[in-house]
Write a protein that holds these residues in place. Structure first.
Motif, mmCIF file in Angstrom:
data_model
loop_
_atom_site.group_PDB
_atom_site.id
_atom_site.type_symbol
_atom_site.label_atom_id
_atom_site.label_comp_id
_atom_site.label_asym_id
_atom_site.label_seq_id
_atom_site.Cartn_x
_atom_site.Cartn_y
_atom_site.Cartn_z
ATOM 1 N N TYR A 24 9.123 -8.721 2.824
ATOM 2 C CA TYR A 24 8.722 -7.502 3.514
ATOM 3 C C TYR A 24 9.895 -6.552 3.727
ATOM 4 O O TYR A 24 9.741 -5.330 3.616
ATOM 5 C CB TYR A 24 8.071 -7.843 4.860
ATOM 6 N N LEU A 25 11.077 -7.100 4.025
ATOM 7 C CA LEU A 25 12.239 -6.249 4.261
ATOM 8 C C LEU A 25 12.616 -5.455 3.015
ATOM 9 O O LEU A 25 12.968 -4.284 3.093
ATOM 10 C CB LEU A 25 13.438 -7.101 4.703
ATOM 11 N N LEU A 26 12.533 -6.092 1.856
ATOM 12 C CA LEU A 26 12.989 -5.453 0.622
ATOM 13 C C LEU A 26 11.886 -4.747 -0.153
ATOM 14 O O LEU A 26 12.131 -3.723 -0.786
ATOM 15 C CB LEU A 26 13.653 -6.490 -0.291
ATOM 16 N N LEU A 27 10.681 -5.293 -0.127
ATOM 17 C CA LEU A 27 9.627 -4.797 -1.016
ATOM 18 C C LEU A 27 8.584 -3.934 -0.324
ATOM 19 O O LEU A 27 7.756 -3.315 -0.990
ATOM 20 C CB LEU A 27 8.940 -5.977 -1.709
ATOM 21 N N GLY A 28 8.589 -3.899 1.000
ATOM 22 C CA GLY A 28 7.602 -3.100 1.701
ATOM 23 C C GLY A 28 6.322 -3.872 1.978
ATOM 24 O O GLY A 28 6.211 -5.075 1.691
ATOM 25 N N LEU A 29 5.338 -3.182 2.527
ATOM 26 C CA LEU A 29 4.134 -3.834 3.032
ATOM 27 C C LEU A 29 3.282 -4.467 1.937
ATOM 28 O O LEU A 29 3.018 -5.669 1.956
ATOM 29 C CB LEU A 29 3.301 -2.814 3.816
ATOM 30 N N TRP A 37 5.595 -15.069 8.604
ATOM 31 C CA TRP A 37 4.768 -14.178 7.776
ATOM 32 C C TRP A 37 4.027 -13.175 8.648
ATOM 33 O O TRP A 37 4.027 -11.972 8.392
ATOM 34 C CB TRP A 37 3.795 -15.017 6.955
ATOM 35 N N GLY A 38 3.396 -13.667 9.698
ATOM 36 C CA GLY A 38 2.628 -12.781 10.567
ATOM 37 C C GLY A 38 3.494 -11.730 11.242
ATOM 38 O O GLY A 38 3.133 -10.549 11.295
ATOM 39 N N LEU A 39 4.648 -12.155 11.755
ATOM 40 C CA LEU A 39 5.550 -11.216 12.427
ATOM 41 C C LEU A 39 6.120 -10.197 11.436
ATOM 42 O O LEU A 39 6.236 -9.007 11.752
ATOM 43 C CB LEU A 39 6.687 -11.978 13.108
ATOM 44 N N SER A 40 6.467 -10.662 10.226
ATOM 45 C CA SER A 40 7.013 -9.759 9.207
ATOM 46 C C SER A 40 5.975 -8.718 8.812
ATOM 47 O O SER A 40 6.296 -7.522 8.673
ATOM 48 C CB SER A 40 7.452 -10.548 7.968
ATOM 49 N N HIS A 41 4.727 -9.152 8.627
ATOM 50 C CA HIS A 41 3.665 -8.225 8.242
ATOM 51 C C HIS A 41 3.391 -7.221 9.355
ATOM 52 O O HIS A 41 3.262 -6.014 9.094
ATOM 53 C CB HIS A 41 2.389 -9.002 7.916
ATOM 54 N N ALA A 42 3.315 -7.709 10.596
ATOM 55 C CA ALA A 42 3.026 -6.819 11.720
ATOM 56 C C ALA A 42 4.142 -5.797 11.911
ATOM 57 O O ALA A 42 3.882 -4.609 12.155
ATOM 58 C CB ALA A 42 2.841 -7.645 12.994
ATOM 59 N N TYR A 43 5.386 -6.243 11.786
ATOM 60 C CA TYR A 43 6.519 -5.338 11.962
ATOM 61 C C TYR A 43 6.546 -4.269 10.860
ATOM 62 O O TYR A 43 6.730 -3.091 11.141
ATOM 63 C CB TYR A 43 7.832 -6.123 11.942
#
Length: 340
Positions: free
Chosen positions: A107-112, A157-163
């Motif tokens: 998520y940090l590098l590739l986006g949502l 995964w959930g926190l990364s997606h929500a953020y």
């Protein structure tokens, strides 16, 4: 707005990850080489070298497409090496905690969207590998150990997606606020050049004519001075609604400033643009706004210019439409001028 630049935040994150990965590749090379895992150690050294090379690449000014290629290259190499390491015998049992960084890095590098797909793909691949090909260490066959890894990964995964979702939504809101006129809801002048270039690209592949229409409310200063700015704002809102009712994609409407507006119309002939301007003028003339029990009317003057020159600038096409607008003003107002 068309995205064309690398997000500085993602650039900094990528550089930090590359530095850590390059250093980690060297350290794990030494550790696994001493443990006799020569193939794994060699791959880790290569991965560290690639990370170092990517680190220096990111320091250069990169277009967005190139940056995305580099991040995707890094993610694929990193995850492939991780999967290979997990399938080796004699590796440390706590190596499985690395699975939990997959959502975070994705998520940090590739986006949502791409981050979600990459996370789903590799986590599915890991699960299938363990179910079909890999015999888990004894200590990881316990229910508590499996639950820790599974729920820890799902939490990441959930926190990364929500953020990332919250970040995307807030950025979209800020972009809209920066590019939208707060009173009328139309685009402001900051997007004129961007949309003109986009319309120019569309025009080159279809009907090869691009139109600009400049519209200016007649005697607007008198309306403000006589009835107050609240009534002036009401008229601007009503006028923007008329524009929205008359135009559709790929016509783009802008409030340039004050009582002046502009339309950029891809694949539009002089006749079509003139009909559009006349439709707006007619609807405006038919409007009646009630002010203190009286019906207030207003009008708009329009200048239209069209070009089939694929190299023409917005400044040149707008100047021609603006000159015709002032011809309409000097000819009595409440007119559409497309010649002269």
């Amino acid at each position: 707005m068309i995205e064309s630049q690398v997000n500085p935040y993602k650039r900094r994150v990528f550089k930090a990850l590359l530095f850590i990965t390059a250093l980690g590749g060297l350290i794990f090379f030494l550790i696994n080489f001493n443990r006799g895992l020569f193939l794994l150690a060699s791959l880790e050294l290569v991965a560290g070298g690639i990370s170092l090379w990517l680190f220096f690449q990111v320091y250069r000014k990169l277009p967005l497409a190139k940056f995305r290629q580099l991040t995707m290259t890094y993610v694929l190499i990193f995850y492939a090496l991780m999967l290979f390491a997990l399938t080796r015998s004699n590796v440390s049992s706590n190596i499985y905690i690395w699975v939990q960084v997959i959502p975070l890095i994705s998520y940090l590098l590739l986006g949502l969207k791409r981050g979600f797909l990459m996370t789903l793909f590799f986590l599915t691949l890991f699960v299938l590998s363990f179910l079909v090909f890999i015999d888990l260490p004894v200590e990881l066959k316990e229910a508590a150990s499996v639950a820790n890894i599974v729920f820890g990964t799902l939490l990441t995964w959930g926190l990364s997606h929500a953020y990332e979702k919250a970040t995307v939504d807030s950025q979209a809101k800020l972009k809209k606020m920066a590019s939208t006129d707060h009173l009328t809801g139309l685009n402001n002048r900051s997007l004129l050049q961007t949309y003109f270039e986009a319309a120019q690209s569309q025009t080159q592949f279809k009907y090869k004519q691009l139109a600009v229409v400049v519209l200016d409310l007649d005697h607007f200063k008198v309306i403000n001075d006589t009835h107050g700015h609240d009534i002036g704002d009401l008229i601007l809102k009503n006028f923007s609604k008329v524009i929205n009712d008359c135009v559709n994609h790929p016509n783009h409407a802008f409030r340039i400033g004050g009582e002046e507006f502009c339309l950029i119309c891809a694949n539009t002939s002089l006749e079509q643009a003139s009909i559009l301007a006349e439709s707006i003028r007619t609807q405006v003339s038919a409007q009646k706004i009630e002010v203190d029990g009286e019906a207030l009317t207003y009008s708009v003057s329009c200048g239209v210019s069209v070009s089939d020159d694929k190299h023409i600038s917005f400044k040149a096409l707008h100047a021609e439409a603006d000159r015709r607008l002032y011809m309409a003003k000097s000819s009595g107002r409440n007119l559409v001028i497309n010649q002269g």
